[in-house]
Design an enzyme around this catalytic site. Sequence first.
Site, PDB file in Angstrom:
ATOM      1  N   GLU A   1       4.253  -4.580  12.274  1.00 47.14           N
ATOM      2  CA  GLU A   1       3.323  -3.470  11.994  1.00 47.14           C
ATOM      3  C   GLU A   1       2.144  -4.094  11.273  1.00 47.14           C
ATOM      4  OE1 GLU A   1       3.673  -0.371  12.910  1.00 47.14           O
ATOM      5  OE2 GLU A   1       5.782  -0.259  13.481  1.00 47.14           O
TER       6      GLU A   1
ATOM      7  N   CYS B   1      -3.273   1.253   6.792  1.00 46.43           N
ATOM      8  CA  CYS B   1      -3.513   0.626   8.102  1.00 46.43           C
ATOM      9  C   CYS B   1      -4.036   1.655   9.092  1.00 46.43           C
ATOM     10  CB  CYS B   1      -2.225   0.002   8.617  1.00 46.43           C
ATOM     11  SG  CYS B   1      -0.875   1.177   8.571  1.00 46.43           S
TER      12      CYS B   1
ATOM     13  N   ASN C   1       0.796  -1.242   0.000  1.00 45.28           N
ATOM     14  CA  ASN C   1       0.000   0.000   0.000  1.00 45.28           C
ATOM     15  C   ASN C   1       0.825   1.287   0.000  1.00 45.28           C
ATOM     16  OD1 ASN C   1       0.709  -0.524   2.644  1.00 45.28           O
ATOM     17  ND2 ASN C   1      -1.276   0.019   3.501  1.00 45.28           N
TER      18      ASN C   1
HETATM   19  P1  NAD Z   1      -0.091  -9.203   3.584  1.00 43.83           P
HETATM   20  O1  NAD Z   1       0.036  -9.647   4.996  1.00 43.83           O
HETATM   21  O2  NAD Z   1      -0.903 -10.020   2.671  1.00 43.83           O
HETATM   22  O3  NAD Z   1       1.344  -9.065   2.907  1.00 43.83           O
HETATM   23  C1  NAD Z   1       2.380  -8.277   3.443  1.00 43.83           C
HETATM   24  C2  NAD Z   1       3.705  -8.847   2.983  1.00 43.83           C
HETATM   25  O4  NAD Z   1       3.864 -10.149   3.514  1.00 43.83           O
HETATM   26  C3  NAD Z   1       3.849  -8.987   1.473  1.00 43.83           C
HETATM   27  O5  NAD Z   1       5.196  -8.757   1.113  1.00 43.83           O
HETATM   28  C4  NAD Z   1       3.494 -10.442   1.254  1.00 43.83           C
HETATM   29  O6  NAD Z   1       4.071 -10.972   0.069  1.00 43.83           O
HETATM   30  C5  NAD Z   1       4.094 -11.076   2.480  1.00 43.83           C
HETATM   31  N1  NAD Z   1       3.501 -12.345   2.861  1.00 43.83           N
HETATM   32  C6  NAD Z   1       2.238 -12.795   2.630  1.00 43.83           C
HETATM   33  N2  NAD Z   1       2.087 -14.040   3.139  1.00 43.83           N
HETATM   34  C7  NAD Z   1       3.271 -14.376   3.697  1.00 43.83           C
HETATM   35  C8  NAD Z   1       3.750 -15.542   4.381  1.00 43.83           C
HETATM   36  N3  NAD Z   1       2.964 -16.587   4.606  1.00 43.83           N
HETATM   37  N4  NAD Z   1       5.018 -15.541   4.820  1.00 43.83           N
HETATM   38  C9  NAD Z   1       5.827 -14.485   4.619  1.00 43.83           C
HETATM   39  N5  NAD Z   1       5.441 -13.353   3.979  1.00 43.83           N
HETATM   40  C10 NAD Z   1       4.167 -13.304   3.531  1.00 43.83           C
HETATM   41  O7  NAD Z   1      -0.600  -7.698   3.663  1.00 43.83           O
HETATM   42  P2  NAD Z   1      -0.883  -6.726   2.455  1.00 43.83           P
HETATM   43  O8  NAD Z   1      -2.193  -7.103   1.864  1.00 43.83           O
HETATM   44  O9  NAD Z   1       0.304  -6.603   1.562  1.00 43.83           O
HETATM   45  O10 NAD Z   1      -1.005  -5.335   3.226  1.00 43.83           O
HETATM   46  C11 NAD Z   1      -2.162  -4.927   3.819  1.00 43.83           C
HETATM   47  C12 NAD Z   1      -2.103  -5.162   5.318  1.00 43.83           C
HETATM   48  O11 NAD Z   1      -0.950  -4.503   5.844  1.00 43.83           O
HETATM   49  C13 NAD Z   1      -3.274  -4.539   6.043  1.00 43.83           C
HETATM   50  O12 NAD Z   1      -3.737  -5.411   7.051  1.00 43.83           O
HETATM   51  C14 NAD Z   1      -2.677  -3.276   6.654  1.00 43.83           C
HETATM   52  O13 NAD Z   1      -3.354  -2.801   7.773  1.00 43.83           O
HETATM   53  C15 NAD Z   1      -1.294  -3.723   6.961  1.00 43.83           C
HETATM   54  N6  NAD Z   1      -0.393  -2.571   7.066  1.00 43.83           N
HETATM   55  C16 NAD Z   1       0.067  -2.239   8.307  1.00 43.83           C
HETATM   56  C17 NAD Z   1       0.880  -1.135   8.451  1.00 43.83           C
HETATM   57  C18 NAD Z   1       1.396  -0.761   9.804  1.00 43.83           C
HETATM   58  O14 NAD Z   1       2.349   0.000   9.865  1.00 43.83           O
HETATM   59  N7  NAD Z   1       0.820  -1.246  10.889  1.00 43.83           N
HETATM   60  C19 NAD Z   1       1.246  -0.373   7.340  1.00 43.83           C
HETATM   61  C20 NAD Z   1       0.768  -0.743   6.088  1.00 43.83           C
HETATM   62  C21 NAD Z   1      -0.050  -1.871   5.978  1.00 43.83           C
END
Ligand code: NAD
Length: 490
Positions: A259, A293, A160
């Site tokens: 995060e 997020c 994002n």
């Molecule tokens: P996601 O958890 O699907 O993916 C995040 C990352 O993790 C990607 O690089 C993805 O390829 C990787 N990933 C996915 N499955 C994995 C696994 N089994 N093992 C290792 N890596 C894996 O999240 P998303 O859809 O990319 O992002 C959206 C989410 O991120 C939302 O829930 C949002 O709230 C959160 N977010 C949090 C913050 C924060 O600072 N708290 C900031 C931005 C986004």
Amino acid sequence: MTVNIEELLAKVPTGLLIGDSWRDAGAGETFTVENPATGETIATLASATSDDAMAALDAACAVQDEWARTSARERSDILRRAFDLVHERAEEFATLMTLEMGKPIAEARGEVTYGAEYLRWFSEEAVRDYGRYAPTPEGNLRMITVRKPVGPCLLITPWNFPLAMATRKIAPAVAAGCTMVLKPAKLTPLTSQYFAQTMLDAGLPAGVLNVVSSSSASGISSPIMADPRLRKVSFTGSTPVGKTLMKAAADNVLRTSMELGGNAPFLVFADADLDEAVEGAMGAKMRNIGEACTAANRFIVHESVAEEFAAKFAERIADLTVGNGLDEGVTVGPLVEEKARDSVASLVDDALASGARAVAGGKKVDGPGYFYEPTVLIDVPADARVVQEEIFGPVAPVITFNTEEEAIKLANSTEYGLASYVFSGDPNRMWRLSDGLEFGLMGFNSGVISNAAAPFGGVKQSGLGREGGAEGLDEYTTVQYIGIRDPYKK
Ligand code: NAD
């Protein structure tokens, strides 16, 4: 400056950065990146395998000791040069983000400024990695504490905020003297690929930052996290994936920064300036197409002003322009992929079926691309999915409260605890609300509060650790205590 897209894409490395070179994946595998505004493929990248992941970790481990011995000033200077280079390439980074993620170009420019600030901030913090000195209370020892880099880190970022989520991790790791393997999100790897090249151009030594974009996330994280040489994992993404990584981290007792997801309440009290609150709501909800997020997920509004707030909010939303983020003037881009758009649609449909009313939007927009109308919902039942789950789209459900106590209770009734927002004309309320709200961040009369100088992070299931601020550097250091016999004490 207008960017020629073909020339820009030709500049973005498409391989894996392992040690000193960009190379193809070992198995020759590739994956494609799509523009969510058009559904068209914009790039084909090498897709790292588990063997490539281990080669990247080898490269990071090979230079960890040497990198840790560089002076703080050298590391600070690299970050400062990277800050300048990102600004020189600002329009290129902004265009890449809009192309692969969909956000309007004006917001992508805003992310360049915001993301680059982490480089500048940590270039300044790098030289302030202080320890402390004290005699022990008994006088038998003199204590010194020394902060050391935690060691090789695995960094996993979401789609994002393709630049800022990377700089928030890479900049403090560089400042502390850690080496890294970065795995960007597969939906938006181009910004990270170009940023990694920018770090090399700024003088980052080979091996300090390795990048393994891949279509298989766990194929990268599992072998790296099972290796005892890794010392830390920093993850930004969804709570379920964060939990899986925390379980894997336990086996090697890794340091973790998590995060995770959010479900931010946006509280509007009867004494708030409603125009200010609506302005704040636009930022807290509509920035990044609601895909943040920190995005306001629940508008909890005093019952005496709820209708008026919703009407003014709907009026402002009617001014938004949905379209391809590359077109100047567009204020709402597409959602990142079809699945994301369908998930937003299902949350709205569910709310409408349980009695909510749409005072703006409420429908998908015809493709190509994955667009959804900016939407305001009223009369939403407090247990509707749209209120309970992270929406990640341009949809604002409004629910009402009567007393301050009830507002706090409603706000806290979630397993998440990242961002919260309070709009009120009473400064004393700020203290009561900050005491009562179980959230890592609280905006008071402000809908956008992220800043490189501030510690960003959640409580409860929104995660562990902080990014930015002085705290952001702590996450990449470990403390060693040295006890020295006091020469005067027998
Ligand atoms: P996601 O958890 O699907 O993916 C995040 C990352 O993790 C990607 O690089 C993805 O390829 C990787 N990933 C996915 N499955 C994995 C696994 N089994 N093992 C290792 N890596 C894996 O999240 P998303 O859809 O990319 O992002 C959206 C989410 O991120 C939302 O829930 C949002 O709230 C959160 N977010 C949090 C913050 C924060 O600072 N708290 C900031 C931005 C986004």
